[in-house]
Design a protein around this motif. Structure first.
Motif, mmCIF file in Angstrom:
data_model
loop_
_atom_site.group_PDB
_atom_site.id
_atom_site.type_symbol
_atom_site.label_atom_id
_atom_site.label_comp_id
_atom_site.label_asym_id
_atom_site.label_seq_id
_atom_site.Cartn_x
_atom_site.Cartn_y
_atom_site.Cartn_z
ATOM 1 N N ARG A 99 58.222 -10.206 25.199
ATOM 2 C CA ARG A 99 58.288 -11.466 24.434
ATOM 3 C C ARG A 99 57.431 -12.505 25.157
ATOM 4 N N ALA A 105 67.212 -14.710 35.430
ATOM 5 C CA ALA A 105 68.043 -15.710 36.120
ATOM 6 C C ALA A 105 69.068 -16.307 35.156
ATOM 7 N N GLN A 156 54.928 -12.255 32.287
ATOM 8 C CA GLN A 156 54.852 -11.297 33.411
ATOM 9 C C GLN A 156 55.487 -9.957 33.066
ATOM 10 N N ALA A 206 64.774 -26.353 25.135
ATOM 11 C CA ALA A 206 65.371 -27.519 25.801
ATOM 12 C C ALA A 206 64.270 -28.532 26.071
ATOM 13 N N MET A 226 63.664 -11.209 40.554
ATOM 14 C CA MET A 226 64.832 -10.907 39.705
ATOM 15 C C MET A 226 66.047 -10.607 40.576
ATOM 16 N N GLU A 230 67.361 -20.455 24.584
ATOM 17 C CA GLU A 230 66.136 -19.712 24.902
ATOM 18 C C GLU A 230 65.062 -20.079 23.884
ATOM 19 N N ASN A 231 63.910 -20.449 24.410
ATOM 20 C CA ASN A 231 62.781 -20.852 23.574
ATOM 21 C C ASN A 231 62.287 -19.718 22.668
ATOM 22 N N ARG A 283 60.434 -4.249 32.607
ATOM 23 C CA ARG A 283 61.184 -5.514 32.619
ATOM 24 C C ARG A 283 61.871 -5.751 31.256
ATOM 25 N N HIS A 312 57.931 -4.270 37.237
ATOM 26 C CA HIS A 312 59.041 -5.077 37.754
ATOM 27 C C HIS A 312 60.035 -4.155 38.449
ATOM 28 N N ALA A 313 60.064 -4.243 39.776
ATOM 29 C CA ALA A 313 61.028 -3.438 40.534
ATOM 30 C C ALA A 313 62.305 -4.241 40.702
ATOM 31 N N ASP A 327 63.634 -18.685 39.556
ATOM 32 C CA ASP A 327 62.279 -19.151 39.856
ATOM 33 C C ASP A 327 62.189 -20.676 39.892
ATOM 34 N N HIS A 348 60.184 -22.587 35.267
ATOM 35 C CA HIS A 348 59.352 -23.677 35.802
ATOM 36 C C HIS A 348 60.181 -24.824 36.380
HETATM 37 C C1 LIG Z 1 53.222 -10.481 37.523
HETATM 38 C C2 LIG Z 1 54.651 -10.603 37.988
HETATM 39 C C3 LIG Z 1 55.324 -9.474 38.439
HETATM 40 C C4 LIG Z 1 56.619 -9.595 38.901
HETATM 41 N N1 LIG Z 1 57.242 -8.499 39.397
HETATM 42 C C5 LIG Z 1 58.505 -8.595 39.825
HETATM 43 C C6 LIG Z 1 59.182 -7.457 40.347
HETATM 44 O O1 LIG Z 1 58.618 -6.377 40.518
HETATM 45 N N2 LIG Z 1 60.479 -7.610 40.701
HETATM 46 C C7 LIG Z 1 61.130 -8.814 40.595
HETATM 47 O O2 LIG Z 1 62.320 -8.887 40.935
HETATM 48 N N3 LIG Z 1 60.507 -9.890 40.153
HETATM 49 C C8 LIG Z 1 59.222 -9.823 39.760
HETATM 50 N N4 LIG Z 1 58.594 -10.930 39.290
HETATM 51 C C9 LIG Z 1 59.336 -12.211 39.257
HETATM 52 C C10 LIG Z 1 60.283 -12.253 38.080
HETATM 53 O O3 LIG Z 1 59.579 -12.103 36.879
HETATM 54 C C11 LIG Z 1 61.090 -13.562 38.102
HETATM 55 O O4 LIG Z 1 61.351 -13.965 39.401
HETATM 56 C C12 LIG Z 1 62.405 -13.342 37.431
HETATM 57 O O5 LIG Z 1 62.165 -12.975 36.117
HETATM 58 C C13 LIG Z 1 63.340 -14.554 37.441
HETATM 59 O O6 LIG Z 1 62.746 -15.520 36.728
HETATM 60 P P1 LIG Z 1 63.527 -16.596 35.872
HETATM 61 O O7 LIG Z 1 64.532 -15.963 34.980
HETATM 62 O O8 LIG Z 1 63.942 -17.666 36.810
HETATM 63 O O9 LIG Z 1 62.333 -17.156 34.999
HETATM 64 P P2 LIG Z 1 61.541 -16.445 33.808
HETATM 65 O O10 LIG Z 1 61.529 -15.000 33.934
HETATM 66 O O11 LIG Z 1 60.232 -17.156 33.773
HETATM 67 O O12 LIG Z 1 62.399 -16.820 32.543
HETATM 68 C C14 LIG Z 1 62.483 -18.138 32.082
HETATM 69 C C15 LIG Z 1 63.001 -18.124 30.661
HETATM 70 O O13 LIG Z 1 63.197 -19.465 30.247
HETATM 71 C C16 LIG Z 1 62.648 -19.668 28.951
HETATM 72 N N5 LIG Z 1 62.309 -21.093 28.859
HETATM 73 C C17 LIG Z 1 61.367 -21.767 29.565
HETATM 74 N N6 LIG Z 1 61.395 -23.073 29.252
HETATM 75 C C18 LIG Z 1 62.380 -23.221 28.328
HETATM 76 C C19 LIG Z 1 62.899 -24.338 27.617
HETATM 77 N N7 LIG Z 1 62.391 -25.577 27.814
HETATM 78 N N8 LIG Z 1 63.910 -24.144 26.753
HETATM 79 C C20 LIG Z 1 64.429 -22.893 26.548
HETATM 80 N N9 LIG Z 1 63.970 -21.801 27.192
HETATM 81 C C21 LIG Z 1 62.966 -21.972 28.078
HETATM 82 C C22 LIG Z 1 61.462 -18.725 28.913
HETATM 83 O O14 LIG Z 1 61.106 -18.401 27.586
HETATM 84 C C23 LIG Z 1 62.027 -17.523 29.671
HETATM 85 O O15 LIG Z 1 62.741 -16.667 28.818
HETATM 86 C C24 LIG Z 1 57.284 -10.854 38.870
HETATM 87 C C25 LIG Z 1 56.608 -11.978 38.412
HETATM 88 C C26 LIG Z 1 55.296 -11.858 38.008
HETATM 89 C C27 LIG Z 1 54.583 -13.106 37.592
#
Ligand SMILES: Cc1cc2nc3c(=O)[nH]c(=O)nc-3n(C[C@H](O)[C@H](O)[C@H](O)COP(=O)(O)OP(=O)(O)OC[C@H]3O[C@@H](n4cnc5c(N)ncnc54)[C@H](O)[C@@H]3O)c2cc1C
Length: 454
Positions: A47, A17, A52, A141, A332, A36-37, A116, A57-58, A319, A179
């Motif tokens: 990492r 995201a 996850q 952050a 994703m 990025e943390n 992924r 991850h499709a 997310d 989160h």
């Molecule tokens: C088991 C599992 C399988 C999945 N399979 C799929 C799939 O097949 N296809 C799909 O599209 N999606 C899948 N997903 C969902 C997908 O992983 C997420 O929806 C997608 O990665 C988007 O997430 P995001 O970038 O919002 O958050 P995240 O992927 O959680 O990334 C958040 C990032 O923010 C960083 N971060 C957090 N807090 C801080 C802070 N305070 N300061 C700096 N950095 C911070 C973290 O280190 C991380 O790098 C799956 C999820 C799980 C749990």
């Protein structure tokens, strides 16, 4: 770059995201800083910030299309980095109750199989081509700082790898932390309401291995999925081809039927799937180095679009807005689609000279439209398991029957099959299922007056 809207944007999180959002902002801000943390790997490796990422991850076709729009030629970049092309509906064997397998047809929808970490690696690489984007790693952050006496965010406080606390000014902050806790903390500190949440309790367990593809692998599919048949057999499995001539194999189960974290137990679980396809392919495999596990309790949609007020210069993303049940592979792709929507929104604002005022109020309903189809396409099968917790749609039984009839049509009619895949892959909204001619045909099948073939 279009006419700039702001000087500096800060994105929290370099997950899918955050990376997609940063690309989207790069056209409209002089500078985009991604905090990025984690330390970001130079290769396509796991990492800790994305636990996850050891699991399958499709990337859906709709997500791929959005990434292609944001990063022209993205598909080629994926392919060059080792991702495996896969013709949806043809190269993947889908085993659904009553259709083992579902008819395989080349419907002209191409996706890619990769881990992924590879997808993130390619996306980071492409993002680094934008000179005004900086990936600032090992920076956590800590707080979104509000403007004195104003309902707006003006800066982000973060801690770097030395433990030094810094303050980073921002015209716009995107919370892509997964989160979203800093967004919620800010609303709380201002005494403003938190978004309502729609929750669906699914209590899913995943177990995943990476295996070398055997030389005698099947020739009639390169990926496979076995779907459960509630309440008779609640286990699911998927095999996806990924870079390095490997299969990523994920098993899934709910509540008291989660797959175990050891190879012998993994094989036993696979043997108890509804069909022998997955077990037969993996049983002779070399013991893998690791069986990774993951638990996912609840899908959660935070309805920011329903809030009457929201701080200026802040956007939750990915997310942080909506966390989907992972088995449908949507998160994703939704994040990429949100980034695409944001890019178009900013382009319109840049052209009209509207700036950032009211951006959140304009973005949230658009994000809601992106989320609506995947949320619904996940909720319906989730509620097929009687243990799923949450508000069941009042027309659920009717929807199950509609789906059963739609699938019957799709099995026999390539055009309906294609439409089904397009909706599942977020290329089209679910409202396509309300097309009067389609509804008429589905209802005829439901009424039993016609077979699917007419
Ligand atoms: C088991 C599992 C399988 C999945 N399979 C799929 C799939 O097949 N296809 C799909 O599209 N999606 C899948 N997903 C969902 C997908 O992983 C997420 O929806 C997608 O990665 C988007 O997430 P995001 O970038 O919002 O958050 P995240 O992927 O959680 O990334 C958040 C990032 O923010 C960083 N971060 C957090 N807090 C801080 C802070 N305070 N300061 C700096 N950095 C911070 C973290 O280190 C991380 O790098 C799956 C999820 C799980 C749990």
């Amino acid at each position: 770059m279009s006419a700039p809207i702001g000087k500096q944007a800060v994105v929290v999180g370099a997950g899918m995201a955050g990376l997609a959002a940063a690309r989207s902002l790069a056209d409209f801000f002089d500078r985009v800083i991604v905090l990025e943390n984690d330390a970001l790997p130079r290769d396509a490796v796991h990492r800790p910030g994305t636990p996850q990422s050891k699991h399958l991850h499709a990337l859906l076709a709709g997500g791929l299309q959005a990434l292609n729009h944001l990063f022209p030629g993205f598909e080629r970049s994926l392919s060059e980095d080792g991702a495996v092309p896969l013709r949806m509906g043809y190269d993947d064997r889908i085993e659904r109750p009553g259709y083992d397998p579902f008819p395989q047809r080349d419907l002209g929808i191409l996706i890619y199989g990769m881990t992924r970490p590879l997808l993130e690696f390619t996306t980071r690489k492409r993002l680094r081509e934008y000179r005004n984007v900086e990936l600032r790693e090992s920076c956590r952050a800590q707080q979104f700082i509000p403007a004195p006496g104003e309902p707006a965010v003006t800066a982000v406080r973060y801690e770097d790898s030395d433990g030094t606390s810094e303050r980073l000014a921002a015209d716009l902050v995107v919370d892509a932390s997964g989160h979203g806790s800093l967004t919620l903390a800010l609303l709380q500190s201002m005494g403003w309401p938190l978004p309502e949440e729609t929750l669906i309790g699914v209590d899913i367990g995943y177990a995943t291995v990476l295996l070398e593809i055997p030389e005698d692998a099947p020739t009639d599919w390169i990926g496979a999925r076995t779907l459960p048949d509630y309440p008779r057999n609640k286990r699911a499995a998927a095999i996806l081809p990924v870079e390095g001539n490997c299969w990523i194999v994920t098993l899934g189960g709910r509540y008291d039927e989660k797959p175990p974290g050891d190879w012998d137990g993994f094989l036993i679980f696979a043997e108890q799937l509804r069909t022998p396809t997955v077990y037969n392919e993996i049983r002779r495999a070399k013991r893998p180095a690791e069986v990774a596990r993951f638990g996912f309790k609840t899908s959660c949609w935070r309805h920011f679009e329903r809030l009457e007020k929201f701080p200026r210069a802040l956007l939750p993303f990915g997310d942080a807005i909506c966390r989907f049940n992972p088995i449908y592979g949507q998160g994703m792709s939704v994040a990429a689609l949100e980034a695409d929507v944001l890019n178009r929104l900013l382009a319109a604002r840049s052209a009209e000279g509207d700036g950032l005022v009211g951006l959140a109020a304009a973005f949230f309903p658009k994000a809601e439209r992106v989320i609506d189809t995947p949320w619904w396409t996940a909720a319906v099968p989730d509620f097929a398991d009687s243990r799923t917790e949450g508000q069941r749609p009042s027309d659920l039984e009717e929807t199950f029957k509609f789906f059963a009839a739609l699938l019957k049509l799709a099995a026999e009619d390539a055009a309906v099959h294609r439409l089904f895949l397009e909706v599942q892959n977020l290329l089209k909204p679910r409202s396509e299922y309300r097309d009067p001619e389609l509804v008429r045909r589905v209802k005829e099948v439901m009424a039993g007056t016609k077979t699917a073939s007419g």
